[in-house]
Design an enzyme around this catalytic site. Sequence first.
Site, mmCIF file in Angstrom:
data_model
loop_
_atom_site.group_PDB
_atom_site.id
_atom_site.type_symbol
_atom_site.label_atom_id
_atom_site.label_comp_id
_atom_site.label_asym_id
_atom_site.label_seq_id
_atom_site.Cartn_x
_atom_site.Cartn_y
_atom_site.Cartn_z
ATOM 1 N N HIS A 145 0.529 -1.412 -0.396
ATOM 2 C CA HIS A 145 -0.202 -0.242 0.103
ATOM 3 C C HIS A 145 1.237 1.721 -0.053
ATOM 4 O O HIS A 145 1.055 2.130 -1.118
ATOM 5 C CB HIS A 145 -0.444 -0.008 1.143
ATOM 6 C CG HIS A 145 -1.614 0.993 1.657
ATOM 7 N ND1 HIS A 145 -2.837 1.302 1.113
ATOM 8 C CD2 HIS A 145 -0.838 2.474 1.720
ATOM 9 C CE1 HIS A 145 -3.470 2.613 1.794
ATOM 10 N NE2 HIS A 145 -2.899 3.353 2.490
ATOM 11 N N GLU A 146 2.021 1.610 1.166
ATOM 12 C CA GLU A 146 2.787 2.480 0.899
ATOM 13 C C GLU A 146 3.705 2.546 0.229
ATOM 14 O O GLU A 146 3.643 3.541 -0.571
ATOM 15 C CB GLU A 146 3.557 2.543 2.257
ATOM 16 C CG GLU A 146 2.938 2.472 3.353
ATOM 17 C CD GLU A 146 2.169 3.661 3.268
ATOM 18 O OE1 GLU A 146 1.908 4.178 3.214
ATOM 19 O OE2 GLU A 146 0.848 2.846 4.607
ATOM 20 N N HIS A 149 1.816 4.492 -3.102
ATOM 21 C CA HIS A 149 1.249 5.668 -3.364
ATOM 22 C C HIS A 149 2.716 6.264 -3.446
ATOM 23 O O HIS A 149 2.518 7.209 -4.227
ATOM 24 C CB HIS A 149 1.702 6.476 -0.834
ATOM 25 C CG HIS A 149 0.374 6.047 -0.711
ATOM 26 N ND1 HIS A 149 -0.806 6.561 -0.903
ATOM 27 C CD2 HIS A 149 -0.108 5.216 0.354
ATOM 28 C CE1 HIS A 149 -2.476 6.741 -0.395
ATOM 29 N NE2 HIS A 149 -1.305 5.673 1.211
ATOM 30 N N GLU A 223 -6.278 7.255 -1.602
ATOM 31 C CA GLU A 223 -6.339 5.958 -0.859
ATOM 32 C C GLU A 223 -6.581 4.361 -1.606
ATOM 33 O O GLU A 223 -6.032 3.307 -1.032
ATOM 34 C CB GLU A 223 -7.361 5.814 1.077
ATOM 35 C CG GLU A 223 -6.602 6.993 1.623
ATOM 36 C CD GLU A 223 -5.020 6.259 1.920
ATOM 37 O OE1 GLU A 223 -4.663 5.275 2.733
ATOM 38 O OE2 GLU A 223 -4.178 6.658 1.449
#
Length: 300
Positions: A145-146, A149, A223
């Site tokens: 997930h990071e 980003h 997100e």
Amino acid sequence: MKRVFLFMATNIAILAVISVVMRVFGFDHYLTENGLDYQALAVFSLLWGSVGSFISLAISKWMAKKSMGVQVIEHASNADEQWLLDTVRRQAQDAGIGMPEVGIFQSPSPNAFATGMKKNDALVAVSTGLLQTMDKGEVEAVLGHEVAHVANGDMVTMALIQGVLNAFVIFFSRIIGYAIAAASRDSRGGGYTMGSFIGTMIAQVVLGFLAAIIVNSFSRWREFHADQGGAKLAGSQNMINALKALQRSSRTEKLEGEFAAFGISGGKATLAKLFSTHPPLEDRIAALEKAQFSNNNVIS
């Protein structure tokens, strides 16, 4: 307390630098005897609104290490640290970005964040609470997930959107303030009265709230995209399980400052959803389950 002090001191220093630069170069001289100089006001608004955002982003890695106490893993000292490095390296390669720095910060709350001004020079950090409460599949999804980003360029995009909206708020609040000054009987030579000053401040607050709604709406949208990126890098079920683990946690807290928008969790949902940086966890889980169901139907 140290974190709060560092955030406040840094922001004050940034504002001071911007103020001095604009005063030295005359960018703050937008109010003349003949009225507003809209071109000068536009330059003033753009500089005041956007420079601070990009300075904060430029020093965000340094701030993370100082304020959050992130300990960067230079050389793995145990098998778990080596696994973290190997996992992020593999995900970064799959995402087409340079290897980020990987760090750990002390917090009982399960969380993680990414920061950095460049895709190929970012920082991914996880909390001790996350490592203690999640299994490796779930941690892998959080890391994915990071990394997503970073690969999506979310940090720069958020800084750009925030800067542009800040500029609009400053620009139009000054126009409103000047309109009040022009309409005031005791105004002379385009000067500001106390009423016009108060009007400017009220307009800035109101427009600031509207800008915050727009910024946070975009934050919630990306997100979902970072969740999809995490699912692609670590598997849909792992990403779903990671979000469910956050849902079960009683110690989930929001990160501070600019790191809040890039954490895996935005804290417990509040009534002010319009001002939340993250969608409710149940909505994120539902979106992933829907995508997983659609993909399974396509395959079958």
